[in-house]
Design a protein around this motif. Structure first.
Motif, PDB file in Angstrom:
ATOM      1  N   ARG A 286      98.303  55.124  30.034  1.00 40.72           N
ATOM      2  CA  ARG A 286      98.533  54.188  31.142  1.00 40.72           C
ATOM      3  C   ARG A 286      98.916  54.942  32.417  1.00 40.72           C
ATOM      4  O   ARG A 286      98.479  54.604  33.512  1.00 40.72           O
ATOM      5  CB  ARG A 286      99.615  53.179  30.772  1.00 40.72           C
ATOM      6  N   ARG A 287      99.726  55.975  32.297  1.00 41.44           N
ATOM      7  CA  ARG A 287     100.120  56.791  33.448  1.00 41.44           C
ATOM      8  C   ARG A 287      98.891  57.486  34.054  1.00 41.44           C
ATOM      9  O   ARG A 287      98.754  57.577  35.267  1.00 41.44           O
ATOM     10  CB  ARG A 287     101.165  57.818  33.000  1.00 41.44           C
TER      11      ARG A 287
ATOM     12  N   ARG B 242      95.237  57.983  38.626  1.00 43.51           N
ATOM     13  CA  ARG B 242      93.866  57.998  39.141  1.00 43.51           C
ATOM     14  C   ARG B 242      93.716  56.950  40.249  1.00 43.51           C
ATOM     15  O   ARG B 242      93.085  57.193  41.275  1.00 43.51           O
ATOM     16  CB  ARG B 242      92.870  57.732  38.026  1.00 43.51           C
ATOM     17  N   GLN B 243      94.300  55.775  40.060  1.00 49.61           N
ATOM     18  CA  GLN B 243      94.229  54.727  41.081  1.00 49.61           C
ATOM     19  C   GLN B 243      94.930  55.170  42.366  1.00 49.61           C
ATOM     20  O   GLN B 243      94.463  54.887  43.464  1.00 49.61           O
ATOM     21  CB  GLN B 243      94.883  53.437  40.578  1.00 49.61           C
TER      22      GLN B 243
ATOM     23  N   SER C 278      98.157  46.589  35.243  1.00 46.82           N
ATOM     24  CA  SER C 278      98.484  47.835  34.547  1.00 46.82           C
ATOM     25  C   SER C 278      99.135  48.873  35.459  1.00 46.82           C
ATOM     26  O   SER C 278      99.498  49.943  35.006  1.00 46.82           O
ATOM     27  CB  SER C 278      97.222  48.429  33.905  1.00 46.82           C
ATOM     28  N   THR C 279      99.304  48.556  36.750  1.00 52.32           N
ATOM     29  CA  THR C 279      99.922  49.499  37.685  1.00 52.32           C
ATOM     30  C   THR C 279     101.407  49.646  37.370  1.00 52.32           C
ATOM     31  O   THR C 279     102.140  48.661  37.338  1.00 52.32           O
ATOM     32  CB  THR C 279      99.747  49.018  39.148  1.00 52.32           C
ATOM     33  N   LEU C 280     101.826  50.866  37.131  1.00 48.73           N
ATOM     34  CA  LEU C 280     103.240  51.135  36.886  1.00 48.73           C
ATOM     35  C   LEU C 280     104.020  50.959  38.182  1.00 48.73           C
ATOM     36  O   LEU C 280     103.505  51.211  39.275  1.00 48.73           O
ATOM     37  CB  LEU C 280     103.424  52.543  36.334  1.00 48.73           C
ATOM     38  N   LEU C 281     105.275  50.540  38.088  1.00 47.86           N
ATOM     39  CA  LEU C 281     106.054  50.188  39.274  1.00 47.86           C
ATOM     40  C   LEU C 281     106.256  51.345  40.244  1.00 47.86           C
ATOM     41  O   LEU C 281     106.338  51.131  41.453  1.00 47.86           O
ATOM     42  CB  LEU C 281     107.423  49.642  38.854  1.00 47.86           C
TER      43      LEU C 281
END
Length: 109
Positions: A36-37, A42-43, A55-58
């Motif tokens: 997930r990281r 990549r985003q 799915s974007t981590l905070l």
């Protein structure tokens, strides 16, 4: 590629839920977290835009905004983004943060 990594993360989450041994369960969860990281990093690699997804981590929007001189505060349903005394921007899931070289804007989903 990100769909593949998210699929792998989901697979490792399922494996973790079925594991009897704590160490194996922790290993599966750590591997899922790593995938997930990788997707989030990549985003965030594009300096011109960042789309906020489920799915974007905070910490990713916070780091991306800081690179452009803004602060991002996570709240219920999204982020509040501000630089100095400018009017705060609000971005939620599906919105895209865009950098034009001078200022951030939010493109709604």
């Amino acid at each position: 590629m990100s769909d593949t990594l998210l699929g792998l993360a989901a697979d490792y989450d399922r494996r973790a839920s079925r594991c009897l041994w704590q160490q194996t369960r922790d290993d599966c969860r750590n591997t899922s977290s790593l995938f997930r990281r990788m997707v989030c990093n990549r985003q965030a690699a594009d300096p011109a835009q960042l789309t906020i997804t489920m799915s974007t981590l905070l910490d990713i929007p916070d780091r991306w905004c800081r690179q452009h001189g803004y602060r991002a505060i996570a709240g219920i349903g999204g982020f509040v983004i501000q630089r100095d005394d400018e009017t705060p921007l609000v971005a939620g899931i599906g919105d895209t943060l865009a950098w034009d070289g001078r200022a951030l804007t939010v493109r709604p989903a």
